[in-house]
Design an enzyme around this catalytic site. Sequence first.
Site, PDB file in Angstrom:
ATOM      1  NE  ARG A  58      -4.016  -0.669   2.278  1.00  0.00           N
ATOM      2  CZ  ARG A  58      -5.140  -1.112   2.639  1.00  0.00           C
ATOM      3  NH1 ARG A  58      -5.257  -2.542   2.992  1.00  0.00           N
ATOM      4  NH2 ARG A  58      -6.499  -0.995   2.639  1.00  0.00           N
TER       5      ARG A  58
ATOM      6  NE  ARG B 299     -15.996  -3.859   3.402  1.00  0.00           N
ATOM      7  CZ  ARG B 299     -14.984  -3.795   3.196  1.00  0.00           C
ATOM      8  NH1 ARG B 299     -14.777  -3.926   1.631  1.00  0.00           N
ATOM      9  NH2 ARG B 299     -14.548  -3.096   3.924  1.00  0.00           N
TER      10      ARG B 299
ATOM     11  NE  ARG C   2     -13.732  -3.859   7.522  1.00  0.00           N
ATOM     12  CZ  ARG C   2     -12.226  -4.114   5.989  1.00  0.00           C
ATOM     13  NH1 ARG C   2     -12.341  -4.426   5.272  1.00  0.00           N
ATOM     14  NH2 ARG C   2     -11.729  -3.118   5.676  1.00  0.00           N
TER      15      ARG C   2
HETATM   16  P1  AMP Z   1      -8.615  -3.708   3.969  1.00  0.00           P
HETATM   17  O1  AMP Z   1      -9.348  -4.904   4.540  1.00  0.00           O
HETATM   18  O2  AMP Z   1      -7.548  -4.279   3.141  1.00  0.00           O
HETATM   19  O3  AMP Z   1      -9.500  -2.400   3.640  1.00  0.00           O
HETATM   20  O4  AMP Z   1      -7.373  -2.686   5.277  1.00  0.00           O
HETATM   21  C1  AMP Z   1      -8.332  -2.861   6.333  1.00  0.00           C
HETATM   22  C2  AMP Z   1      -7.373  -1.799   7.955  1.00  0.00           C
HETATM   23  O5  AMP Z   1      -5.976  -2.981   7.308  1.00  0.00           O
HETATM   24  C3  AMP Z   1      -6.418  -0.845   6.199  1.00  0.00           C
HETATM   25  O6  AMP Z   1      -7.630   0.686   6.400  1.00  0.00           O
HETATM   26  C4  AMP Z   1      -5.374  -0.289   7.050  1.00  0.00           C
HETATM   27  O7  AMP Z   1      -5.235   0.696   8.329  1.00  0.00           O
HETATM   28  C5  AMP Z   1      -4.676  -2.184   7.718  1.00  0.00           C
HETATM   29  N1  AMP Z   1      -3.949  -2.473   5.742  1.00  0.00           N
HETATM   30  C6  AMP Z   1      -4.076  -3.270   5.390  1.00  0.00           C
HETATM   31  N2  AMP Z   1      -3.551  -3.628   4.290  1.00  0.00           N
HETATM   32  C7  AMP Z   1      -2.393  -2.611   4.672  1.00  0.00           C
HETATM   33  C8  AMP Z   1      -1.275  -2.411   4.160  1.00  0.00           C
HETATM   34  N3  AMP Z   1      -0.678  -3.605   3.384  1.00  0.00           N
HETATM   35  N4  AMP Z   1      -0.225  -1.685   5.526  1.00  0.00           N
HETATM   36  C9  AMP Z   1      -0.507  -0.306   6.108  1.00  0.00           C
HETATM   37  N5  AMP Z   1      -1.837  -0.892   6.545  1.00  0.00           N
HETATM   38  C10 AMP Z   1      -2.695  -1.994   6.076  1.00  0.00           C
END
Ligand code: AMP
Length: 215
Positions: A88, A127, A160
Amino acid sequence: MKIVLLGPPGAGKGTQAVMLMKHYGIPQVSTGDMLRAAVQEQSPMGLKAKECMDAGDLVPDEVVVGIVRERLQAEDCKNGFILDGFPRTQPQADALKHVLAGLSKQLDSVVSLQVEIEALVERLTGRRACIDCGRGFHLQYDPPSSDGSCSACGGALVQRKDDCEETIRNRMQVYHQQTAPLEDYYRKEGLLTVVDGMGEIQAVQQAIVSVLQSH
Ligand code: AMP
């Protein structure tokens, strides 16, 4: 097949990763899922990550890189994996290259899913997930039972915490500032293909599979 799925929150990375996992028999590696599991377990790392996640900010690079490094060394990742939600940031992309080089591997393809902003907000706010079995629903596109419970196991559905509108707005901003530049990063490496993520789930999957087959 070693794949990265890029795209803003709500673009369908998780949904597509699960379908690709079944199609190719390789695991989905979702940093969001791994971090949520750590939060649930109240591990020291989970406690550290929770605050950033609830605010829609990114968890520090070194934390996320550490869990991905460990995960990619597992036996089930030997023949490939689908990275969903990682990298990311550019330091994460650099770290990924380094981790893979250490395993004598490199990425085969990076697919970026494009979805209009209004659709992203609608997808995220609708969601829900079952608190017991984890099955995901969407109030409009994939509704649960008429009594609002999980149609698979009858469990209660939850939203969530970071899918509320204010946090979504921050997540979008974070995506545009820190993650969107990775499109150029991977374009320069000749790995990037942009796929229209606005269509039906099956149609998007077919588009991704044909990209992967052509690589
Ligand atoms: P997601 O389920 O991919 O939308 O991720 C949910 C949350 O987890 C994000 O908003 C971040 O706070 C954290 N997160 C997930 N992947 C990453 C990553 N690669 N780098 C930093 N934070 C992450």
